[in-house]
Design a protein around this motif. Structure first.
Motif, short mmCIF file in Angstrom:
data_model
loop_
_atom_site.label_atom_id
_atom_site.label_comp_id
_atom_site.label_asym_id
_atom_site.label_seq_id
_atom_site.Cartn_x
_atom_site.Cartn_y
_atom_site.Cartn_z
N UNK A 8 0.83 -1.21 0.00
CA UNK A 8 0.00 0.00 0.00
C UNK A 8 0.87 1.27 0.00
N UNK A 9 2.06 1.20 0.57
CA UNK A 9 2.99 2.34 0.47
C UNK A 9 3.41 2.58 -0.97
N UNK A 10 3.65 1.48 -1.69
CA UNK A 10 4.00 1.60 -3.11
C UNK A 10 2.82 2.15 -3.91
N UNK A 11 1.61 1.71 -3.55
CA UNK A 11 0.41 2.21 -4.22
C UNK A 11 0.23 3.70 -3.97
N UNK A 12 0.50 4.13 -2.75
CA UNK A 12 0.37 5.55 -2.45
C UNK A 12 1.37 6.38 -3.26
N UNK A 13 2.59 5.86 -3.40
CA UNK A 13 3.60 6.55 -4.21
C UNK A 13 3.15 6.63 -5.67
N UNK A 14 2.58 5.55 -6.16
CA UNK A 14 2.08 5.53 -7.53
C UNK A 14 0.90 6.49 -7.69
N UNK A 15 0.05 6.53 -6.69
CA UNK A 15 -1.10 7.46 -6.71
C UNK A 15 -0.63 8.90 -6.78
N UNK A 16 0.34 9.26 -5.94
CA UNK A 16 0.86 10.63 -5.92
C UNK A 16 1.47 11.00 -7.26
N UNK A 17 2.19 10.06 -7.85
CA UNK A 17 2.80 10.32 -9.16
C UNK A 17 1.74 10.51 -10.25
N UNK A 18 0.65 9.76 -10.17
CA UNK A 18 -0.38 9.82 -11.21
C UNK A 18 -1.20 11.11 -11.17
N UNK A 19 -1.15 11.83 -10.05
CA UNK A 19 -1.89 13.09 -9.97
C UNK A 19 -1.44 14.08 -11.03
N UNK A 20 -0.16 14.02 -11.37
CA UNK A 20 0.36 14.91 -12.42
C UNK A 20 -0.22 14.60 -13.79
N UNK A 21 -0.77 13.40 -13.95
CA UNK A 21 -1.41 13.01 -15.21
C UNK A 21 -2.89 13.36 -15.20
N UNK A 22 -3.55 13.08 -14.07
CA UNK A 22 -5.01 13.21 -14.03
C UNK A 22 -5.50 14.60 -13.62
N UNK A 23 -4.72 15.36 -12.86
CA UNK A 23 -5.15 16.70 -12.48
C UNK A 23 -5.38 17.62 -13.68
N UNK A 24 -4.46 17.63 -14.68
CA UNK A 24 -4.70 18.49 -15.85
C UNK A 24 -6.00 18.13 -16.58
N UNK A 25 -6.34 16.84 -16.64
CA UNK A 25 -7.59 16.43 -17.30
C UNK A 25 -8.80 17.02 -16.57
N UNK A 26 -8.76 16.99 -15.25
CA UNK A 26 -9.85 17.56 -14.46
C UNK A 26 -9.90 19.08 -14.61
N UNK A 27 -8.75 19.71 -14.62
CA UNK A 27 -8.71 21.17 -14.79
C UNK A 27 -9.28 21.59 -16.14
N UNK A 28 -8.96 20.84 -17.18
CA UNK A 28 -9.49 21.18 -18.51
C UNK A 28 -10.99 20.98 -18.57
N UNK A 29 -11.50 19.97 -17.87
CA UNK A 29 -12.94 19.80 -17.83
C UNK A 29 -13.60 20.99 -17.15
#
Length: 439
Positions: A8-29
């Motif tokens: 779950x620590x590895x998953x949290x690290x992966x989650x934090x990294x993925x925010x840089x991918x998914x946040x721009x999509x949400x902002x554009x919406x």
């Protein structure tokens, strides 16, 4: 899979990294695009206020596709004709939320990925479903795409510190953790009876790469920059330069001239004029139209605002939206596995709580495309196949009927009432007064 702290620590690290991918999509919406950032940066050292034009095609198309996908309710049928099972599905799903499927489809269209967590409310003991985006959750899946471990974050209401908490779900428990993924001493882990991780997942084949955000971001930015440039050219008279002959101005005087609109020249030979740029308005207009057509083409949508041919028959409309129809059907397929997991979890709940045993594999999930249909032409086609296709299926071909089985049952009940009335000698309401007039 049981709770694994390292995983779950590895998953949290992966989650934090993925925010840089998914946040721009949400902002554009939401309409928070790079166009505004570019203009604010260009105007940072000036006193001018930029005119930023933003046409949010990405949101427009996402909302359209969501409406086409699930604007009409999803219907369910049983291969074994289990009527009670279908009634239970409709009852429980309708009482969770009227926008359950709309939120699921929209989130998937925005991010190319969405999770759905099924659980039992700790207070009411009712079956519930929580839809979660990749901005809130992440899952560990096996090679078959089945969720083995799931975690999502949240903040508590009225908590001004905005402290983030986590819930981790395995096949036996729900663990309540702090932001560092340490179990909360105040909340013990909650057992659940599903026997597997009760989380469905829907996604496009290439996740965010297949979303409208990725496809349209660049063309939309160019389109909005073009219109913004033209708006600022007009507003700031940027298509013209001030020409001074035999005169000089200090830099401090520029602001006074702009504010008063007056230039004071000294000497007979002094003169002021404008040098204008000869940019044809047709150039901007034609370029804008080219970009607009490309945006619609890339999104596989049609522009409903443009003038179309006089032939607006159902066949013609179907032809124009055929590519979009195929895309919507494909998008719906990506939701099916997630909804199947929802059914599986509901049936497990009904088995434990109400001792009802249903098989989720017996249920067909039927999407009703909310696209234009010519009911007259549909009626003509139905007249040819009414003897070989069930009436409940035929009824669903009309755009004003969302559940063919319910409509068919209502028609049978109405026919029964009419027959009973005629048998009991009740007067037909349509004939009231006719016999009196003939006496």
């Amino acid at each position: 899979m049981l709770f694994d702290k390292d995983l779950i620590n590895k998953l949290k690290t992966e989650y934090t990294s993925s925010l840089g991918i998914y946040n721009p999509a949400w902002n554009y919406y939401l309409g928070k695009t790079d166009v505004g950032i570019i203009y604010n940066k260009n105007y940072a050292n000036t006193s001018k206020e930029p005119r930023v034009y933003q046409h949010n095609y990405i949101r427009q198309f996402i909302d359209e596709e969501t409406s086409y996908q699930v604007g009409l309710p999803i219907t369910y049928t049983s291969n074994s004709n289990n009527v009670e099972c279908i009634k239970d599905i409709n009852f429980y799903f309708n009482n969770i939320s009227s926008t359950l499927d709309i939120n699921l489809a929209k989130t998937n269209n925005i991010f190319g990925l969405v999770y759905e967590f099924s659980y039992v409310d700790s207070i009411t003991k009712e079956f519930k479903v929580k839809r979660l985006s990749p901005l809130e959750a992440i899952a560990y899946c096996d090679v078959n795409g089945t969720v083995q471990l799931f975690m999502y974050c949240y903040t508590k209401e009225l908590d001004n510190t905005k402290t983030k908490y986590w819930e981790v779900v395995d096949d036996k428990f729900i663990y309540h953790c702090d932001e560092n993924l340490n179990e909360l001493a105040s909340e013990s882990k909650t057992p659940h009876f599903f026997g597997y991780v009760p989380v469905g997942i829907a996604y496009f084949e290439n996740r965010i790469e297949d979303t409208l955000y990725k496809i349209l971001k660049n063309p939309q930015d160019i389109y909005n920059l073009l219109v913004s440039d033209w708006s600022n050219e007009i507003g700031d008279i940027r298509q013209a330069y001030l020409l001074l002959l035999n005169a000089a101005l200090e830099k401090e005087q520029f602001g006074e001239i702009k504010e008063s609109g007056i230039i004071q020249l000294i000497g007979d030979k002094a003169n002021a004029n404008f040098i204008t740029k000869n940019v044809s308005p047709e150039f901007y207009s034609s370029y804008r139209e080219v970009l607009k057509q490309d945006i619609y083409s890339l999104a596989q949508h049609i522009d409903n605002q443009t003038q179309i041919q006089s032939n607006t028959s159902g066949t013609m409309l179907s032809t124009r939206i055929n590519v979009l129809r195929i895309k919507i059907i494909s998008n719906n397929q990506s939701l099916k596995n997630c909804i199947k997991m929802r059914l599986r979890c509901l049936f497990k709940y009904l088995s434990v709580v109400e001792n009802k045993n249903y098989d989720f594999r017996d249920i067909n999930i039927n999407f009703q495309l909310n696209l234009p249909r010519n009911n007259y032409e549909v009626a003509q086609i139905i007249s040819y196949v009414k003897d070989i296709v069930p009436n409940s299926i035929l009824m669903e071909q009309f755009d004003f009927i969302s559940n063919g089985q319910v409509a068919f049952d209502m028609k049978l009940e109405e026919n029964k009432q009419i027959a009973d009335n005629e048998t009991s000698g009740m007067t037909n309401l349509d004939k009231i007064g006719v016999e009196d007039e003939t006496k």
